[in-house]
Design a protein around this motif. Structure first.
Motif, PDB file in Angstrom:
ATOM      1  N   ASN A 104       0.826  -1.207   0.000  1.00  0.00           N
ATOM      2  CA  ASN A 104       0.000   0.000   0.000  1.00  0.00           C
ATOM      3  C   ASN A 104       0.860   1.257   0.000  1.00  0.00           C
ATOM      4  OD1 ASN A 104      -2.139  -1.710   0.078  1.00  0.00           O
ATOM      5  ND2 ASN A 104      -2.617  -1.416   2.229  1.00  0.00           N
ATOM      6  N   LYS A 105       2.029   1.219   0.678  1.00  0.00           N
ATOM      7  CA  LYS A 105       2.919   2.365   0.650  1.00  0.00           C
ATOM      8  C   LYS A 105       3.422   2.642  -0.765  1.00  0.00           C
ATOM      9  CE  LYS A 105       4.717   2.669   5.365  1.00  0.00           C
ATOM     10  NZ  LYS A 105       5.932   2.671   6.213  1.00  0.00           N
ATOM     11  N   GLN A 157      -8.375   4.296  -5.703  1.00  0.00           N
ATOM     12  CA  GLN A 157      -9.344   3.191  -5.611  1.00  0.00           C
ATOM     13  C   GLN A 157      -8.629   1.865  -5.403  1.00  0.00           C
ATOM     14  OE1 GLN A 157     -12.831   3.406  -5.585  1.00  0.00           O
ATOM     15  NE2 GLN A 157     -12.247   5.549  -5.272  1.00  0.00           N
ATOM     16  N   ASN A 158      -7.469   1.688  -6.096  1.00  0.00           N
ATOM     17  CA  ASN A 158      -6.692   0.467  -5.881  1.00  0.00           C
ATOM     18  C   ASN A 158      -6.185   0.399  -4.448  1.00  0.00           C
ATOM     19  OD1 ASN A 158      -7.026  -0.355  -8.513  1.00  0.00           O
ATOM     20  ND2 ASN A 158      -5.142   0.581  -9.247  1.00  0.00           N
ATOM     21  N   PHE A 159      -5.815   1.561  -3.891  1.00  0.00           N
ATOM     22  CA  PHE A 159      -5.386   1.585  -2.496  1.00  0.00           C
ATOM     23  C   PHE A 159      -6.526   1.164  -1.579  1.00  0.00           C
ATOM     24  CE2 PHE A 159      -3.084   2.895   1.213  1.00  0.00           C
ATOM     25  CZ  PHE A 159      -4.042   3.440   2.050  1.00  0.00           C
ATOM     26  N   ILE A 160      -7.733   1.686  -1.870  1.00  0.00           N
ATOM     27  CA  ILE A 160      -8.898   1.324  -1.056  1.00  0.00           C
ATOM     28  C   ILE A 160      -9.145  -0.178  -1.124  1.00  0.00           C
ATOM     29  CG2 ILE A 160     -11.404   1.570  -0.855  1.00  0.00           C
ATOM     30  CD1 ILE A 160     -11.083   4.471  -1.748  1.00  0.00           C
ATOM     31  N   VAL A 161      -9.073  -0.732  -2.357  1.00  0.00           N
ATOM     32  CA  VAL A 161      -9.282  -2.173  -2.522  1.00  0.00           C
ATOM     33  C   VAL A 161      -8.220  -2.945  -1.755  1.00  0.00           C
ATOM     34  CG1 VAL A 161      -9.255  -4.064  -4.191  1.00  0.00           C
ATOM     35  CG2 VAL A 161     -10.455  -1.950  -4.742  1.00  0.00           C
ATOM     36  N   SER A 162      -6.957  -2.466  -1.839  1.00  0.00           N
ATOM     37  CA  SER A 162      -5.871  -3.143  -1.137  1.00  0.00           C
ATOM     38  C   SER A 162      -6.072  -3.090   0.375  1.00  0.00           C
ATOM     39  CB  SER A 162      -4.539  -2.499  -1.508  1.00  0.00           C
ATOM     40  OG  SER A 162      -3.464  -3.184  -0.899  1.00  0.00           O
ATOM     41  N   GLU A 163      -6.557  -1.934   0.882  1.00  0.00           N
ATOM     42  CA  GLU A 163      -6.832  -1.837   2.307  1.00  0.00           C
ATOM     43  C   GLU A 163      -7.967  -2.774   2.714  1.00  0.00           C
ATOM     44  OE1 GLU A 163      -4.052  -0.413   3.703  1.00  0.00           O
ATOM     45  OE2 GLU A 163      -5.443   0.590   5.062  1.00  0.00           O
ATOM     46  N   ILE A 164      -8.969  -2.873   1.837  1.00  0.00           N
ATOM     47  CA  ILE A 164     -10.074  -3.805   2.113  1.00  0.00           C
ATOM     48  C   ILE A 164      -9.552  -5.240   2.147  1.00  0.00           C
ATOM     49  CG2 ILE A 164     -12.232  -4.743   1.199  1.00  0.00           C
ATOM     50  CD1 ILE A 164     -12.884  -1.954   0.178  1.00  0.00           C
ATOM     51  N   GLU A 165      -8.606  -5.536   1.242  1.00  0.00           N
ATOM     52  CA  GLU A 165      -7.987  -6.860   1.266  1.00  0.00           C
ATOM     53  C   GLU A 165      -7.221  -7.066   2.570  1.00  0.00           C
ATOM     54  OE1 GLU A 165      -7.345  -7.285  -3.581  1.00  0.00           O
ATOM     55  OE2 GLU A 165      -5.660  -6.869  -2.260  1.00  0.00           O
ATOM     56  N   ASP A 442      -5.499 -17.339  -4.238  1.00  0.00           N
ATOM     57  CA  ASP A 442      -6.287 -16.571  -3.275  1.00  0.00           C
ATOM     58  C   ASP A 442      -7.101 -15.530  -3.998  1.00  0.00           C
ATOM     59  OD1 ASP A 442      -3.563 -16.593  -0.894  1.00  0.00           O
ATOM     60  OD2 ASP A 442      -5.208 -18.018  -1.198  1.00  0.00           O
ATOM     61  N   ILE A 443      -8.295 -15.214  -3.477  1.00  0.00           N
ATOM     62  CA  ILE A 443      -9.196 -14.277  -4.150  1.00  0.00           C
ATOM     63  C   ILE A 443      -8.581 -12.882  -4.244  1.00  0.00           C
ATOM     64  CG2 ILE A 443     -10.411 -13.672  -2.034  1.00  0.00           C
ATOM     65  CD1 ILE A 443     -12.946 -13.453  -3.688  1.00  0.00           C
ATOM     66  N   GLU A 444      -7.710 -12.519  -3.257  1.00  0.00           N
ATOM     67  CA  GLU A 444      -7.120 -11.186  -3.326  1.00  0.00           C
ATOM     68  C   GLU A 444      -6.062 -11.081  -4.415  1.00  0.00           C
ATOM     69  OE1 GLU A 444      -5.243 -13.376   0.245  1.00  0.00           O
ATOM     70  OE2 GLU A 444      -7.228 -13.031  -0.598  1.00  0.00           O
TER      71      GLU A 444
END
Length: 497
Positions: A104-105, A157-165, A442-444
């Motif tokens: 994420n960083k 948005q990719n960061f948000i998805v990554s945080e959700i993961e 894995d789904i992520e």
């Protein structure tokens, strides 16, 4: 006699102290683990909230402010563009300071660089305006700024998805902690039973056998034999305990069955969430197309795309029903293709190959449109020249394909397919997609097959494991995605009797 009594009291006192200590262990473990997970969730939720606010600023505020400047509504020197950029820069820095995930960083580092690029384009626009550049030149820079904003929005948005993961990983950690806690409690329970047996055996040999029988029963339950039951020991102090054990075994069996149902409902909800995440992009693109057509004065096309858009979402909602008729599902795809045809007129054509008499058969809704969308964005758009999509729906009779009813025989299955003459998959990429659909990864870690994964998962969830996607592809020639569903279901998703 008194010494013997004292010895019994000592054993009982030791047993009670040890039992209390063992019971405190899972409590302490639960408190510590819960505190750790709460802190992790708090960071993730805070970062997601900040990133979401920034993405909205990037998507709306920057474009609106630049448009006002280019349109002449606001002087460049009086505009708020630099204040907005500072707000974005500060927000990215705040998020980066609270993020511990290295992946994420890296996304935030890219976002920071993209913000710098955006600021450079704003500076270029200011220089052009100062030098009295033409409107066309200013609009060109404005389009570049919009493109960078779109890129920065996608990164956030990719960061948000990554945080959700990351939240999903934390959730898995919670599940593991729950399993560990259950094992710990089970082990402690077994130890407590052994201590109790020892204490009671020391007091009276007459109750040794009933205690042994209950120990065997608890072990069978711990090993998964939930049909095991204890016989009545005919000891007043233990009769009630034996009844409770039998009740517990029955309750555990009921709770396991209920947990399975809840997990199935959870998977269905996750699929609906994944489906809902894709909708906004299509919504934004379609509205942009309507605006463009309206500005161009193409009234007939505006009416056509708006009607198709309305029908598309009417079928998507279907009053909350998960099952619709084949004709409704095909109309849903037709409306989608009408919209995309207007957007990609020069590169897209399509046709439908549908058997007669198929319209009224029930089918799980929203299973074809994601396949068509995948064909457009990953097949047609990645090749040169005009592309074509063919949507097919055919009736099957006892494993053979036929059109129409034969000798009054009801069809057993329906085959749907979406074929395109796009770029296709390489053998390596096709195998990777098949592995991902079969959850060998894995789904992520899914890579651009969210639509296919969503459809495949919903098919196996609502029908059974035998219903899944079949993908045939040849690089440079195209791809065909198909699936076969039973025809003997009703609009409630249940088999006809």
């Amino acid at each position: 006699m008194s010494g013997r009594t004292g010895s019994i009291k000592k054993k009982l006192r030791f047993s009670y102290i040890l039992i209390i200590f063992l019971m405190l262990i899972p409590t302490a473990y639960s408190v510590i683990v819960s505190r750790m997970h709460t802190m992790q969730y708090d960071k993730i939720i805070t970062n997601v909230s900040r990133a979401n606010r920034l993405s909205q600023i990037v998507k709306v505020n920057v474009s609106d402010e630049i448009w006002d400047i280019v349109a002449g509504k606001t002087d460049f020197s009086e505009g708020k563009q630099y204040a907005i950029l500072r707000q974005i820069r500060s927000g990215i820095s705040d998020i980066m300071n609270s993020t511990t995930n290295e992946k994420n960083k890296q996304l935030l580092v890219v976002a920071s660089r993209t913000e710098s690029t955006l600021e450079n384009y704003v500076n270029m626009l200011g220089d052009q305006i100062t030098n009295n550049a033409s409107v066309a030149q200013n609009e060109k820079i404005m389009e570049e700024i919009r493109g960078v904003c779109s890129l920065l929005y996608d990164i956030l948005q990719n960061f948000i998805v990554s945080e959700i993961e990351s939240a999903a990983d934390t959730n898995e950690s919670i599940k593991r902690a729950s399993v560990n806690l259950t094992i710990m409690q089970g082990a402690i329970g077994l130890i407590i039973i052994i201590i109790s047996i020892y204490a009671f055996t020391s007091v009276s040999e007459n109750i040794r056998r009933p205690i042994h029988d209950m120990e065997v029963l608890s072990s069978r339950i711990a090993n998964g034999d939930l049909d095991a039951r204890a016989g009545q020991p005919h000891v007043e102090e233990l009769d009630h305990l034996a009844g409770n054990l039998n009740t517990m075994a029955g309750k555990i069996k009921e709770l396991i069955a209920e947990n399975v149902r809840e997990q199935q409902n959870l998977q269905k909800a996750e699929m609906k969430t994944l489906q809902a995440q894709i909708t906004p992009h299509f919504l934004y693109n379609t509205f942009d197309t309507i605006i463009w057509l309206a500005e161009s004065g193409q009234t007939d096309e505006v009416i056509e795309i708006t009607r198709a858009f309305s029908d598309f979402f009417r079928i998507s909602l279907s009053k909350g029903h998960e099952w619709i008729t084949v004709s409704q599902e095909l109309d849903h795809v037709r409306n989608y293709l009408k919209i995309q045809k207007i957007r990609y007129e020069n590169i897209l054509s399509y046709e439908f190959d549908v058997d007669e008499g198929i319209d009224d058969f029930p089918v799980l809704k929203l299973v074809l449109q994601p396949l068509v969308e995948n064909a457009i964005y990953h097949g047609i758009k990645n090749k040169r020249g005009r592309g074509k999509i063919t949507v097919s729906a055919h009736l099957h009779y006892d494993g053979t394909e036929n059109c129409g009813f034969i000798d009054g025989t009801e069809p057993s299955h329906i085959e749907f397919s979406v074929a395109d003459n796009g770029i296709g998959f390489t053998p390596e990429r096709l195998q990777q997609v098949l592995d991902e659909l079969n959850r060998k990864t894995d789904i992520e870690n899914l890579k651009s097959v969210y639509g296919l994964y969503n459809v495949n998962k919903r098919l196996t969830l609502y029908y059974d494991e035998s219903v899944s996607l079949n993908i045939q592809s040849e690089y440079g020639k195209g791809t065909r995605v198909s699936f076969i569903v039973p025809a003997d279901v009703n609009l409630s998703g249940e088999k006809n009797v």
